[in-house]
Design a protein around this motif. Structure first.
Motif, short mmCIF file in Angstrom:
data_model
loop_
_atom_site.label_atom_id
_atom_site.label_comp_id
_atom_site.label_asym_id
_atom_site.label_seq_id
_atom_site.Cartn_x
_atom_site.Cartn_y
_atom_site.Cartn_z
N MET A 32 0.86 -1.25 -0.14
CA MET A 32 0.12 0.11 -0.11
C MET A 32 0.83 1.38 -0.06
O MET A 32 1.76 1.23 0.71
CB MET A 32 -0.85 -0.14 1.09
N ALA A 33 0.61 2.07 -0.97
CA ALA A 33 1.09 3.46 -1.01
C ALA A 33 1.32 4.19 0.47
O ALA A 33 0.24 4.30 1.18
CB ALA A 33 0.78 4.37 -2.05
N SER A 34 2.15 4.92 0.89
CA SER A 34 2.38 5.70 2.03
C SER A 34 1.54 6.93 2.14
O SER A 34 1.12 7.32 0.77
CB SER A 34 3.91 6.33 2.37
N LEU A 56 -8.49 8.72 -5.14
CA LEU A 56 -7.35 8.87 -3.99
C LEU A 56 -7.61 9.73 -2.97
O LEU A 56 -6.88 9.23 -1.68
CB LEU A 56 -6.44 10.21 -5.08
N SER A 57 -8.64 10.29 -2.67
CA SER A 57 -8.83 11.04 -1.40
C SER A 57 -9.36 9.82 -0.48
O SER A 57 -9.15 10.05 0.82
CB SER A 57 -10.07 12.08 -1.57
N LEU A 58 -10.37 8.99 -1.18
CA LEU A 58 -10.83 8.03 -0.31
C LEU A 58 -9.73 7.29 0.25
O LEU A 58 -9.75 6.63 1.42
CB LEU A 58 -11.86 7.19 -1.04
N GLN A 59 -8.81 6.73 -0.60
CA GLN A 59 -7.76 6.00 -0.17
C GLN A 59 -6.85 6.67 0.78
O GLN A 59 -6.35 5.80 1.72
CB GLN A 59 -6.76 5.62 -1.64
N TYR A 60 -6.74 8.04 0.53
CA TYR A 60 -6.01 8.83 1.51
C TYR A 60 -6.54 8.68 3.12
O TYR A 60 -5.76 8.49 3.79
CB TYR A 60 -5.63 10.19 1.14
N ASN A 61 -7.77 8.81 2.89
CA ASN A 61 -8.49 8.98 4.29
C ASN A 61 -8.44 7.56 4.87
O ASN A 61 -8.36 7.39 6.09
CB ASN A 61 -9.92 9.33 4.27
N LYS A 62 -8.59 6.29 4.16
CA LYS A 62 -8.48 4.90 4.64
C LYS A 62 -7.20 4.87 5.30
O LYS A 62 -7.08 4.20 6.28
CB LYS A 62 -8.81 4.02 3.42
N SER A 63 -6.20 5.27 4.47
CA SER A 63 -4.63 4.94 4.89
C SER A 63 -4.38 5.81 6.15
O SER A 63 -3.77 5.24 7.24
CB SER A 63 -3.56 5.19 3.96
N ILE A 85 0.43 9.20 -1.65
CA ILE A 85 -0.81 9.66 -1.93
C ILE A 85 -1.26 10.99 -2.15
O ILE A 85 -1.82 11.57 -2.94
CB ILE A 85 -1.90 8.78 -1.13
N LYS A 86 -0.60 11.72 -1.26
CA LYS A 86 -0.50 13.02 -1.09
C LYS A 86 -0.04 13.99 -2.38
O LYS A 86 -0.64 14.87 -2.83
CB LYS A 86 -0.21 13.77 0.19
N THR A 87 1.00 13.46 -2.63
CA THR A 87 1.87 13.80 -3.75
C THR A 87 1.18 13.58 -5.06
O THR A 87 1.02 14.33 -6.10
CB THR A 87 3.20 13.26 -3.93
#
Length: 323
Positions: free
Chosen positions: A1-3, A297-304, A7-9
């Motif tokens: 999983m990406a850090s 990406l926002s969903l993935q960022y929030n989950k991570s 993801i923010k970048t």
């Protein structure tokens, strides 16, 4: 999983790209509006010339033109191909180039070996140079700034070559602009010209009322326009007997070249409007895809981020229990 940092970048990168595609869509929309205005300004001249020529041909059945006469053998073919100078307009250029190659292959099967291309647009000029097909000149500026005078010069060069036997047939390859959401790839015969009254004005089926390209907008326009179909003006003789001065041949030599000039110019305006419409659609699609990717990406960022917080809390709680 990406850090979280990766993801923010990625979100920042996609957001930056979205701003670019959105801006390009707005620029293409503005240019499309100007292209539609150019077509509207040309229509009165086209309509009047059509009316005069129709009335003249219907009232004078014996009217003939040298440009109607087919050559006994087709050995040399000229193609006027319209493309754009830049990319990022979907399949606009690739479709034109594919049709050009297809037309050349068809003529080669018929035994035609000599071709000359009038490349209007950088993309077709580069393709012609790559295929090592003779080019008739440099017309890159026309793709950006349509000019009736330059089109008349191209038409005059083609008609002189046709009358001199240097060219046996001429065809136009371009996108016919029907609406902001519909551009029809067209292959149209230029010389010998078809002067039948049914064919004159047959391409005037454009919808210049809207720049909207969404599916719902196009469906609404189709339903609205279903009850308002354009009616072809009947070719009614103005007089039972024309008095032609100085003679019939001279009048036809003046009228037909004007129609040929208009065909070259109309195809250029259609291609120009089609390019901007295709680019607007492509940039709108790219913007929509960027929006969807940003949501993912926002969903993935929030989950991570939530998983990292939960992991830290578990470590804190676990440390407290052990102590």
């Amino acid at each position: 999983m990406a850090s979280l940092k990766e993801i923010k970048t990625r979100i920042a990168s996609v957001n930056s790209t979205r701003k670019i595609t959105s801006a390009m869509k707005m620029v293409a929309s503005s240019k499309l509006h100007h292209a539609q205005v150019a077509i509207q300004n040309m229509l009165p001249y086209e309509s009047l010339l059509e009316h005069i020529l129709k009335s003249f041909l219907v009232s004078t059945p014996d009217a003939r033109s040298i440009f109607e006469e087919s050559h006994s053998e087709v050995r040399r073919v000229a193609l006027v191909v319209y493309s754009s100078n830049s990319s990022l307009c979907g399949g606009f250029n690739s479709n034109v180039l594919k049709l050009m190659e297809q037309v050349i292959h068809e003529y080669q099967k018929q035994g035609v070996s000599e071709f000359v291309v009038y490349p209007i647009g950088r993309k077709v000029a580069e393709k012609v140079a790559k295929l090592q097909i003779p080019s008739a000149g440099d017309f890159l500026e026309l793709a950006e700034k349509p000019s009736a005078r330059a089109c008349a010069e191209i038409s005059r060069a083609l008609t002189e070559a046709y009358m001199g036997g240097k060219i046996d047939k001429v065809e136009l390859i371009y996108h016919h602009f029907k609406s902001a959401g519909s551009q029809i790839l067209t292959r149209r015969q230029f010389l010998p010209i078809d002067l039948s009254t049914e064919s004159i004005g047959s391409m005037n089926d454009r919808d210049l009322t809207s720049n909207l390209v969404t599916a719902k907008a196009q469906e609404y326009l189709r339903k609205k326009g279903a009850s308002k179909k354009r009616e072809q003006e009947a070719a009614v003789p103005l007089n039972d007997n024309f008095l032609v001065e100085p003679d019939l041949a001279t009048v036809m030599q003046k009228l037909v070249p004007k129609l040929l000039n208009l065909m070259i110019y109309t195809a250029l305006l259609d291609s120009n409007a089609s390019e901007h419409a295709a680019r607007m659609v492509a940039m709108q699609t790219a913007t929509d895809n960027a929006d969807e990717l940003l949501r993912d990406l926002s969903l993935q960022y929030n989950k991570s981020r939530q998983a990292a917080i939960t992991s830290e809390l578990l470590d804190i709680v676990g440390g407290t229990v052990n102590n």
